[in-house]
Write a protein that holds these residues in place. Structure first.
Motif, PDB file in Angstrom:
ATOM      1  N   TYR A   1     -95.885  29.162  62.950  1.00  9.43           N
ATOM      2  CA  TYR A   1     -96.628  30.898  63.496  1.00  9.43           C
ATOM      3  C   TYR A   1     -96.002  32.057  62.340  1.00  9.43           C
ATOM      4  CZ  TYR A   1     -97.496  29.608  67.972  1.00  9.43           C
ATOM      5  OH  TYR A   1     -98.155  28.971  68.920  1.00  9.43           O
ATOM      6  N   ARG A   2     -94.742  31.936  61.672  1.00 16.25           N
ATOM      7  CA  ARG A   2     -94.377  32.551  60.561  1.00 16.25           C
ATOM      8  C   ARG A   2     -95.076  32.202  59.474  1.00 16.25           C
ATOM      9  NH1 ARG A   2     -88.144  33.373  60.925  1.00 16.25           N
ATOM     10  NH2 ARG A   2     -87.740  33.792  62.918  1.00 16.25           N
ATOM     11  N   LEU A   3     -95.965  30.942  58.557  1.00 13.99           N
ATOM     12  CA  LEU A   3     -96.451  30.671  58.210  1.00 13.99           C
ATOM     13  C   LEU A   3     -98.121  30.928  58.191  1.00 13.99           C
ATOM     14  CD1 LEU A   3     -95.198  27.093  57.453  1.00 13.99           C
ATOM     15  CD2 LEU A   3     -94.954  28.735  56.126  1.00 13.99           C
ATOM     16  N   GLY A   4     -98.692  31.810  59.905  1.00 15.29           N
ATOM     17  CA  GLY A   4     -99.846  31.994  59.592  1.00 15.29           C
ATOM     18  C   GLY A   4    -100.963  31.144  60.868  1.00 15.29           C
ATOM     19  N   TYR A   5    -100.062  30.442  61.176  1.00 12.38           N
ATOM     20  CA  TYR A   5    -100.913  28.799  61.690  1.00 12.38           C
ATOM     21  C   TYR A   5    -100.292  29.713  63.167  1.00 12.38           C
ATOM     22  CZ  TYR A   5    -101.170  26.171  56.770  1.00 12.38           C
ATOM     23  OH  TYR A   5    -101.749  25.864  55.972  1.00 12.38           O
ATOM     24  N   ARG A   6    -101.847  30.276  63.706  1.00 12.28           N
ATOM     25  CA  ARG A   6    -101.952  30.383  64.958  1.00 12.28           C
ATOM     26  C   ARG A   6    -102.300  29.842  66.194  1.00 12.28           C
ATOM     27  NH1 ARG A   6     -98.220  33.946  63.865  1.00 12.28           N
ATOM     28  NH2 ARG A   6     -98.355  35.674  62.502  1.00 12.28           N
ATOM     29  N   TYR A   7    -103.251  29.034  65.718  1.00 19.40           N
ATOM     30  CA  TYR A   7    -104.267  27.663  66.634  1.00 19.40           C
ATOM     31  C   TYR A   7    -103.093  26.912  66.054  1.00 19.40           C
ATOM     32  CZ  TYR A   7    -106.634  31.953  67.245  1.00 19.40           C
ATOM     33  OH  TYR A   7    -106.827  32.919  67.496  1.00 19.40           O
ATOM     34  N   ASN A   8    -102.342  26.198  66.905  1.00 15.01           N
ATOM     35  CA  ASN A   8    -101.589  25.065  66.876  1.00 15.01           C
ATOM     36  C   ASN A   8    -101.880  24.261  68.062  1.00 15.01           C
ATOM     37  OD1 ASN A   8    -100.110  25.338  64.400  1.00 15.01           O
ATOM     38  ND2 ASN A   8     -99.170  27.198  65.584  1.00 15.01           N
ATOM     39  N   GLY A   9    -102.869  23.328  68.585  1.00 13.56           N
ATOM     40  CA  GLY A   9    -103.113  22.113  69.459  1.00 13.56           C
ATOM     41  C   GLY A   9    -102.902  20.719  69.059  1.00 13.56           C
ATOM     42  N   MET A  10    -102.287  20.521  70.879  1.00 12.83           N
ATOM     43  CA  MET A  10    -102.212  18.763  70.931  1.00 12.83           C
ATOM     44  C   MET A  10    -103.105  18.340  71.146  1.00 12.83           C
ATOM     45  SD  MET A  10    -100.796  16.087  70.162  1.00 12.83           S
ATOM     46  CE  MET A  10     -99.332  17.072  70.517  1.00 12.83           C
ATOM     47  N   THR A  11    -104.512  18.223  70.485  1.00 11.08           N
ATOM     48  CA  THR A  11    -105.823  17.091  71.192  1.00 11.08           C
ATOM     49  C   THR A  11    -105.068  16.345  71.484  1.00 11.08           C
ATOM     50  OG1 THR A  11    -106.053  16.347  68.972  1.00 11.08           O
ATOM     51  CG2 THR A  11    -106.798  17.767  69.207  1.00 11.08           C
ATOM     52  N   VAL A  12    -106.168  15.757  72.558  1.00 14.18           N
ATOM     53  CA  VAL A  12    -105.447  14.809  73.957  1.00 14.18           C
ATOM     54  C   VAL A  12    -106.720  13.994  73.850  1.00 14.18           C
ATOM     55  CG1 VAL A  12    -103.636  15.630  74.387  1.00 14.18           C
ATOM     56  CG2 VAL A  12    -105.717  16.476  75.874  1.00 14.18           C
ATOM     57  N   TRP A  13    -107.205  12.676  73.743  1.00 10.64           N
ATOM     58  CA  TRP A  13    -108.002  11.990  73.266  1.00 10.64           C
ATOM     59  C   TRP A  13    -107.822  10.698  74.821  1.00 10.64           C
ATOM     60  CZ3 TRP A  13    -111.581  14.152  70.615  1.00 10.64           C
ATOM     61  CH2 TRP A  13    -110.961  15.060  69.325  1.00 10.64           C
ATOM     62  N   ASP A  14    -108.641  10.692  75.387  1.00  5.49           N
ATOM     63  CA  ASP A  14    -109.223   9.403  76.647  1.00  5.49           C
ATOM     64  C   ASP A  14    -110.268   8.137  75.853  1.00  5.49           C
ATOM     65  OD1 ASP A  14    -109.165   7.136  78.439  1.00  5.49           O
ATOM     66  OD2 ASP A  14    -110.501   8.448  79.609  1.00  5.49           O
ATOM     67  N   VAL A  15    -109.141   7.065  75.079  1.00  8.73           N
ATOM     68  CA  VAL A  15    -109.724   5.947  74.542  1.00  8.73           C
ATOM     69  C   VAL A  15    -109.596   4.775  74.681  1.00  8.73           C
ATOM     70  CG1 VAL A  15    -110.179   7.285  72.137  1.00  8.73           C
ATOM     71  CG2 VAL A  15    -108.244   5.899  72.598  1.00  8.73           C
ATOM     72  N   ASP A  16    -110.068   3.736  74.786  1.00  8.88           N
ATOM     73  CA  ASP A  16    -109.849   2.492  75.451  1.00  8.88           C
ATOM     74  C   ASP A  16    -108.950   1.886  74.762  1.00  8.88           C
ATOM     75  OD1 ASP A  16    -109.864  -0.689  75.372  1.00  8.88           O
ATOM     76  OD2 ASP A  16    -112.107  -0.329  76.036  1.00  8.88           O
ATOM     77  N   ASP A  17    -108.145   1.660  75.709  1.00  8.51           N
ATOM     78  CA  ASP A  17    -106.408   1.324  75.347  1.00  8.51           C
ATOM     79  C   ASP A  17    -106.526  -0.401  74.416  1.00  8.51           C
ATOM     80  OD1 ASP A  17    -105.048   2.726  77.009  1.00  8.51           O
ATOM     81  OD2 ASP A  17    -105.284   1.967  78.437  1.00  8.51           O
ATOM     82  N   ASN A  18    -107.426  -0.858  74.672  1.00 11.49           N
ATOM     83  CA  ASN A  18    -107.662  -2.018  73.596  1.00 11.49           C
ATOM     84  C   ASN A  18    -108.099  -1.622  71.770  1.00 11.49           C
ATOM     85  OD1 ASN A  18    -107.407  -4.057  75.069  1.00 11.49           O
ATOM     86  ND2 ASN A  18    -109.512  -3.919  75.887  1.00 11.49           N
ATOM     87  N   HIS A  19    -108.528  -0.143  70.979  1.00 14.41           N
ATOM     88  CA  HIS A  19    -108.703   0.010  70.437  1.00 14.41           C
ATOM     89  C   HIS A  19    -107.540   1.279  70.457  1.00 14.41           C
ATOM     90  CE1 HIS A  19    -113.017  -1.424  71.837  1.00 14.41           C
ATOM     91  NE2 HIS A  19    -112.289  -1.924  70.659  1.00 14.41           N
ATOM     92  N   VAL A  20    -106.755   1.705  70.914  1.00 19.89           N
ATOM     93  CA  VAL A  20    -106.266   2.904  70.546  1.00 19.89           C
ATOM     94  C   VAL A  20    -105.307   2.992  69.283  1.00 19.89           C
ATOM     95  CG1 VAL A  20    -103.924   2.357  71.997  1.00 19.89           C
ATOM     96  CG2 VAL A  20    -104.571   4.260  71.348  1.00 19.89           C
TER      97      VAL A  20
END
Length: 159
Positions: free
Chosen positions: A62-81
């Motif tokens: 935030y202090r560095l100006g990065y206001r959009y900090n997002g944890m992206t979460v994905w549902d992918v095949d466990d065999n390829h994760v």
């Protein structure tokens, strides 16, 4: 994994962060009556032996100006994760990436990647790059944006 009294002093002297000076290891060494080489050697040994996990900067986005900090979460095949996670982790804007267990049916996501951007549009571009990289392997995805920093410290050892 045991530590001696000197290792403990080094941990206590550095656990709140290295001094913000040109030669931080020299400053710690002076404080403890050691040489900078001894401090660095001991810290490297503690890192190698798993006593400490890492030596790294912990920025306040935030202090560095990065206001959009997002944890992206994905549902992918466990065999390829593993393979997909490795590719995502190599992206220059992903600060960390890891696999987590699913908790179906409520939580089906198994691949997590953190992105940081100064604008919502930039964050969306980063997320689109991840989505494109993952391609047809994505079944579902979401983004969890942070709203405040709750903790930026690790374990503290009392004196």
């Amino acid at each position: 994994m045991s530590i001696d009294a000197i290792d403990r002093q080094i941990i206590q002297a550095t656990q709140a962060g290295l001094p913000l000076v040109a030669e931080p290891y020299q400053a710690i060494a002076g404080q403890l009556g050691l040489t900078a080489d001894e401090v660095m050697r001991r810290m490297a040994a503690m890192l190698e032996n798993g006593v400490i996990r890492r030596i790294a900067a912990v920025p306040n986005h935030y202090r560095l100006g990065y206001r959009y900090n997002g944890m992206t979460v994905w549902d992918v095949d466990d065999n390829h994760v593993d393979m997909l996670g490795q590719r995502v982790a190599e992206l220059p804007f992903v600060s960390h990436c890891y696999q987590r267990p699913r908790h179906a049916p409520e939580w089906t996501y198994n691949l997590f990647a953190m992105v940081h951007a100064k604008t919502e549009r930039d964050a969306e571009k980063q997320i689109a790059v991840i989505a494109e990289l993952l391609g047809g392997d994505v079944r579902r995805q979401a983004v969890l944006y942070s709203t405040k920093i709750l903790k930026k410290t690790g374990l503290r050892i009392a004196g």
